[in-house]
Structures are given as C-alpha cells and as structure tokens.
Design an enzyme around this catalytic site. Structure first.
Site, PDB file in Angstrom:
ATOM      1  N   TYR A 130      29.694  41.216  21.616  1.00  8.09           N
ATOM      2  CA  TYR A 130      29.524  40.692  22.974  1.00  8.09           C
ATOM      3  C   TYR A 130      28.058  40.779  23.417  1.00  8.09           C
ATOM      4  O   TYR A 130      27.397  39.781  23.629  1.00  8.09           O
ATOM      5  CB  TYR A 130      30.401  41.478  23.951  1.00  8.09           C
ATOM      6  CG  TYR A 130      31.829  40.989  24.081  1.00  8.09           C
ATOM      7  CD1 TYR A 130      32.406  40.162  23.126  1.00  8.09           C
ATOM      8  CD2 TYR A 130      32.616  41.372  25.157  1.00  8.09           C
ATOM      9  CE1 TYR A 130      33.712  39.729  23.240  1.00  8.09           C
ATOM     10  CE2 TYR A 130      33.935  40.942  25.292  1.00  8.09           C
ATOM     11  CZ  TYR A 130      34.476  40.119  24.326  1.00  8.09           C
ATOM     12  OH  TYR A 130      35.770  39.685  24.455  1.00  8.09           O
ATOM     13  N   GLU A 246      40.879  47.389  27.489  1.00  6.90           N
ATOM     14  CA  GLU A 246      40.164  48.644  27.293  1.00  6.90           C
ATOM     15  C   GLU A 246      40.745  49.761  28.145  1.00  6.90           C
ATOM     16  O   GLU A 246      40.645  50.938  27.800  1.00  6.90           O
ATOM     17  CB  GLU A 246      38.680  48.468  27.629  1.00  6.90           C
ATOM     18  CG  GLU A 246      37.897  47.735  26.574  1.00  6.90           C
ATOM     19  CD  GLU A 246      36.404  47.797  26.842  1.00  6.90           C
ATOM     20  OE1 GLU A 246      35.738  48.677  26.265  1.00  6.90           O
ATOM     21  OE2 GLU A 246      35.909  46.980  27.625  1.00  6.90           O
TER      22      GLU A 246
END
Length: 406
Positions: A130, A246
């Site tokens: 990312y 997450e």
C-alpha cells in the site's frame, strides 16, 4: 449488557484449550527462542494448526474452513493470546485475516479456488503493498503505475514499509490504472507474484536492529490479467474493506495482551522498589483504567463486527486509543528501569515474560526492543493518529474537512 459468549462459543473454547494443551510443549515460552528458532517453530506450529482444523475456522466449508460462526475466530484468537502463542509468519494478519477474507468477499470463484488453499495450508505467504514514499497517510496519492499489455498488467514504481516483504510469495498492491481520474478513483487492486524478475525487495533495518519492513521495487513486473480484485479503477473500495479487517478480533486480543503487559509493569515497579511511590502507583492506576476501558471498547467493536460482518469508521477509535496509550505505558517502564533501561543486552523475551525473568539483568530487551521502540511507531503505522482523528471527525461526527484536506 450480557457479556457472556453463547454456549457454542464456549464449547469451541474448550476444544481450543485442549488443542493447546495437547500440542504446546510443557513450559513453552516463545520468547526463549532466538530469531531462527522462532521462524522454524512457527512454521511447524502453522502446520500443526492446519492439520487440526484451527485455521480459517469461520470460513465456508467449500473453501476449506469449518463453517463455524465468526465468534469462534474471536475465541481462537483470545486463547492463543492468553497462551502467548504467536500466529506465525504464514498465518499472520496479512495472509489469513486480511488477504483470505478479502478474497472471500471480492474474489472470483477461480481466484478463490486458486489462492485460498495455499493461504489455509501456509504454503503461500502474502504481504501488503500500500504505502509509498510520498503516499502513506495520503494513500490515494500513490503513483505505482499499472498498464495493460495483452493478457498481462505491467507494473512500475515502488512500495515501502512492506512488513516481512522478504518472506512474501505474493503481494497485493494498489496501483494507478487511470492517471487522469480523481485520486481515489483510477486505482486498481492487483495480486502480484513476488518471485519474478522485475520485483526487487530491499530490507529496512529499524531502530530495534530487525529488518521487519522492506522496500519493494517494480520494474516491468507482470501479473496475469485475471489477477485483480473488484473492478478496474475500483480498487479503493476493495482497499477500504480490507483495512476494516485489521480491527476484527484484535478488539478481543489487544486487551488481553495489554493486561499482560500491565502486570509486567507492576512487577517492574516492585522489583525496582518503586511500588510504594505514590506517583508511580497513581500512574499505574491510570494504566490499569485505560486497559479496562480498552476491554469494554473492544466489546462494543466486537458486537458491531459480529452483527454486521465488517467495521465502519467508528473502529478508528480503537487504533487511536491503544497506540497513544502504549507510548505512555512504555515511557513509564523506561523510567522505572532508570539508566539501566538505556542499555540493550541479552535475549529478547516474550510479552508473557515470567516474574522471575523480570528480575533478570538481561530483561531490558523485552521493554526496549519489543515495547519502547515499537511503541514509538504505533501512532504512525496502520494509519497515523492524525488520520484516525480525521476519520472520526469527518465520517463519524460529520465535521467539515480541515484546511488542505481533499
């Protein structure tokens, strides 16, 4: 408020405890292992878990899971945290929880059949691509380019802070496929093999002396045209759903881990003769109250996750809360150790360090390496504190964007 788990969850808890009792060596302490021993042990443990149905327990049976309710995954994570057992390099949050569940939601049937077995077995390890040098908190500013060439996509650019990048077999990346589109559009979510010419991984040695993070460079790297999730130029939606994964069971395990750390902090005060100090006792009380607040906040997050299947922007409060708390707690640990806390020596110990080990002169590693230095980065990785506040302010409270925000 009824904080009890349903009967089927407690039945599974008994099964997990039996599994741990049957397969963990007596007196096992992960912190007693050096780096190479730890990697070898986690690989063996990963295989043991897979052989005993302890991987992907809430996944559909047709994809190799057990089809149990999602709360079973929470119970599994809780019991592992209590036992001090790590998830291991192949069953970590990136490979199983994030990539596996993202494939279940967004993947085609062919992609699920191709990738999910390797994720469950541990044969294929995934890493996340990312962040970039100029696109961290402002992730939508990424510049990695992907261009279609026949039956392949060709990638050029760089990613950074790739956790365990040197161990990856595959990397999921966000790449720009339409430079003319607004920032959040024109981004596509790709699955890219790392073991190919055109992908270079450079480890980054941090202040702890470890090389947990890496830079990844793509120079005409290639991936099959079918290796994208979601729509072309629709990768932002996939990325956001993955980031929501997450939090999940971390809402249950973080209070357990921080409670264990708090107990070690109390032991540290006692060993150093500071447990009678009124100021120290007040600061320890503050830490205790914060951990308890974290626990009840976790219950709220879990309720939403179990009910809705995903978490909204409200979950940002958990990341903001624990990361800022952790820096205060580890600062107290350094003060309690005094000047000796500035020296790093001896072996590294686990979060579940025993009381007698707190008294050992070489126990500083545990606080300095694992806690103190890593705590400094807690307000940066997985979304900075500033970004978490922006999310809460704009998307939860409905406040206007700040100056310069797009």
């Amino acid at each position: 408020m009824d904080l009890r788990y349903p009967p089927e969850a407690e039945e599974f808890r008994v099964e997990v405890r039996r599994f741990l009792s049957d397969h963990l060596p007596v007196g096992f302490c992960f912190g007693d292992l050096d780096r190479h021993e730890a990697l070898a042990w986690t690989d063996r443990w990963r295989a043991t878990m897979a052989a005993n149905g302890m991987v992907g327990v809430s996944w559909p049976v047709e994809y190799g899971g057990r089809g149990l309710p999602k709360i079973a995954q929470v119970v599994l994570a809780e019991e592992f945290a209590k036992s001090g057992v790590p998830w291991g390099r192949n069953i970590d949050a990136t490979t199983l929880k994030m990539m596996g569940n993202t494939l279940l939601r967004w993947g085609s049937e062919d992609q699920k059949r191709r990738f999910l077995p390797g994720i469950l077995s541990g044969d294929e390890n995934w890493v996340q691509g990312y962040s970039e040098p100029d696109a961290g908190s402002d992730l939508a500013g990424l510049t990695l380019q992907a261009r279609r060439q026949g039956d392949e996509w060709v990638l050029n650019g760089q990613k950074i802070w790739t956790s365990r990048g040197q161990l990856g077999d595959w990397i999921f990346v966000l790449a720009r496929t339409d430079p003319a589109a607004p920032k959040h559009r024109g981004i596509t979510f790709f699955l890219v093999p790392m073991r190919q010419q055109g992908v270079e991984v450079r480890p980054i040695v941090t202040s702890t002396g470890e090389a947990e993070f890496c830079e990844v460079f793509f120079t005409d790297a290639r991936t099959d045209a079918g290796n994208l999730l979601g729509e072309i130029n629709g990768g932002w939606a996939v990325a956001n759903s993955l980031l929501g994964l997450e939090r999940g069971e971390e809402a249950a395990t973080n209070p357990i881990l921080f409670q264990g750390e708090f107990e070690r902090l109390v032991d540290l005060a006692r060993v150093n003769g500071r447990d009678r100090d009124a100021v120290v006792r007040q600061r320890l009380s503050w830490c205790y109250s914060k951990v308890q607040i974290m626990r009840f906040l976790g219950y709220r997050i879990l309720t939403t996750w179990l009910r809705d299947g995903e978490l909204g922007p409200e979950s940002s409060i958990a990341k903001l809360y624990w990361s800022e708390y952790h820096q205060v707690a580890t600062d107290l640990a350094l003060e309690l150790m005094g000047t000796g806390g500035l020296v790093r020596e001896g072996r590294r110990l686990s979060r579940q360090m025993r009381t007698d080990e707190v008294r050992a002169p070489n126990s500083n590693n545990s606080w300095i390496d694992i806690f103190l230095l890593n705590a400094r980065s807690g307000t940066v990785y997985a979304g900075t504190s500033e970004i978490q506040r922006n999310i809460l302010g704009e998307r939860v409270l409905g406040l206007p964007k700040g100056p310069g925000d797009s």
